[in-house]
Design an enzyme around this catalytic site. Structure first.
Site, mmCIF file in Angstrom:
data_model
loop_
_atom_site.group_PDB
_atom_site.id
_atom_site.type_symbol
_atom_site.label_atom_id
_atom_site.label_comp_id
_atom_site.label_asym_id
_atom_site.label_seq_id
_atom_site.Cartn_x
_atom_site.Cartn_y
_atom_site.Cartn_z
ATOM 1 N N ASP A 181 0.909 -1.123 -0.060
ATOM 2 C CA ASP A 181 0.059 -0.010 -0.103
ATOM 3 C C ASP A 181 0.902 1.243 0.077
ATOM 4 O O ASP A 181 2.007 1.367 0.751
ATOM 5 C CB ASP A 181 -0.896 0.006 1.273
ATOM 6 C CG ASP A 181 -1.834 1.159 1.369
ATOM 7 O OD1 ASP A 181 -2.692 1.030 0.374
ATOM 8 O OD2 ASP A 181 -1.756 2.034 2.079
ATOM 9 N N GLU A 265 -1.308 -1.506 -5.845
ATOM 10 C CA GLU A 265 -2.708 -0.860 -6.315
ATOM 11 C C GLU A 265 -2.449 -0.224 -7.573
ATOM 12 O O GLU A 265 -1.596 0.494 -7.574
ATOM 13 C CB GLU A 265 -3.067 0.252 -5.375
ATOM 14 C CG GLU A 265 -3.483 -0.127 -3.798
ATOM 15 C CD GLU A 265 -3.757 0.863 -3.169
ATOM 16 O OE1 GLU A 265 -5.042 1.431 -2.801
ATOM 17 O OE2 GLU A 265 -3.143 1.686 -2.720
ATOM 18 N N ASP A 344 -3.281 0.664 7.018
ATOM 19 C CA ASP A 344 -2.547 0.400 5.610
ATOM 20 C C ASP A 344 -2.221 -1.082 5.791
ATOM 21 O O ASP A 344 -1.891 -1.322 4.431
ATOM 22 C CB ASP A 344 -1.435 1.624 5.552
ATOM 23 C CG ASP A 344 -1.906 3.100 5.678
ATOM 24 O OD1 ASP A 344 -2.780 3.039 5.234
ATOM 25 O OD2 ASP A 344 -1.217 3.728 6.201
#
Ligand SMILES: [Zn+2]
Length: 359
Positions: A181, A265, A344
């Site tokens: 992340d 991501e 996170d």
């Protein structure tokens, strides 16, 4: 795997003259061999092979003894280069591309010569070249693997050597996978709970950048003091870009060394430009660079990088799949299933899950 190693050479005046002379003789040979190929084709309708031209080299040395000053494999390589440019030409004709017939080489266009197998060796800080001498070489890194060819290159009045080497690829697989992340308070957080931060000096530079931006906007347009501030600002931007690059190289190296699969991501590149605060946009450029660097290094190490849709990754519980709504200010994920984690890290775990599901 083929790898190229390039080093700067520091020839003496005499060695430099020998380089120039070698290049010039190679260029002449190239042009004459090209002429010969064109001539025989036009006159007799046959194409002459590079092997036939190589066979004529001893005769050439008798007629033009200056060619005795050049290592014979270097001369053979000139004729092979010519043949490669003919092969490329024929291939382009066959494929219906714009052909581009092999060209005569002008005085400053012919900038390299190659020892294809032998006639060169590294001894200490010297590169020993047959028929030329021992040239000082700056070996800023070790040559790896088996050296296949050695090419001397002239570029803007400077000389370099390129070694093309056959390097054995060594893979280190760990059997581990990770989700990553990316964030603002931390550069990256992994599903294993590892935090990667931007280094202190980078944060300091960013503060200095803000200060410089304010100074520029305060100063009068067209003034000398403003010009000076603009120059400082540009310098600071460059420094920050370099610091970011450096950090991203380090983090991507650690990720690829530790994991066989790395999942990120997907960054929405469109929103990177539109409608965002500048600082956020800058962060996204840096995250994007981290993904790119990791992808390159992974490909090199035969490892895998995936990017997944970030939808819900911060809200979903990575343990039970429930959606746990939370504001950006809430830093802890607490789920009714009993699972609690750093916000996170929970997100990174979801990212990894999505990567694994994607197959
Ligand atoms: Zn849960």
């Amino acid at each position: 795997m083929i790898k190229t190693f390039k080093y700067r050479l520091y020839p003496t005046k005499e060695e430099r003259e020998l380089f120039e002379r070698t290049l010039e003789l190679c260029r002449d040979l190239y042009n004459h061999a090209l002429e010969q190929r064109i001539f025989t084709y036009k006159k007799r309708g046959v194409s002459i092979t590079p092997f036939q031209q190589i066979k004529e080299l001893p005769h050439l040395k008798k007629v033009l003894p200056e060619y005795k000053e050049i290592h014979s494999q270097v001369l053979q390589n000139v004729l092979k280069r010519l043949d490669v440019s003919f092969q490329n030409f024929f291939r382009r004709v066959k494929n219906g591309e714009k052909p581009g017939f092999p060209r005569f080489q002008g005085k400053n266009r012919y900038d390299s010569f190659t020892y294809p197998q032998s006639g060169f060796s590294i001894e200490g800080d010297k590169l020993k070249l047959s028929k030329i001498g021992s040239i000082r070489i700056h070996l800023h890194r070790k040559v790896e693997g088996k050296v296949k060819t050695c090419t001397i290159i002239r570029k803007n009045g400077r000389y370099f050597v390129c070694f093309v080497c056959e390097v054995e690829k060594v893979f280190h697989f760990t059997g581990k996978q990770v989700g990553v992340d990316v964030g603002i308070s931390h550069l990256a957080i992994t599903s294993d709970g590892e935090f990667f931060d931007n280094p202190k000096h980078l944060r300091k530079s960013e503060q200095q950048l803000k200060r410089l931006q304010r100074i520029v906007s305060r100063r009068k347009k067209g003034s000398n003091r403003r010009r000076k501030a603009v120059r400082l600002l540009a310098k600071k931007h460059e420094q920050i870009a370099n610091q970011r690059k450096d950090t991203n190289h380090k983090v991507s190296r650690m990720l690829v060394d530790q994991y066989d699969l790395i999942v990120f991501e997907e960054l929405n590149v469109k929103s990177m430009v539109k409608n965002r605060r500048l600082s956020k946009a800058i962060h996204e450029v840096a995250w994007n660079q981290l993904i790119i660097f990791t992808s390159y290094k992974a490909a090199y190490a035969d490892k895998q990088v995936k990017v997944v849709n970030p939808h819900n990754t911060s809200q979903m519980c990575s343990n039970c799949g429930r959606i746990v709504k939370k504001k950006l200010s809430e830093r802890t994920h607490v789920c009714s299933c009993g699972y609690t984690d750093h916000r996170d890290i929970n997100a990174a775990k979801n990212i990894l899950k999505l990567g694994l599901e994607a197959g």
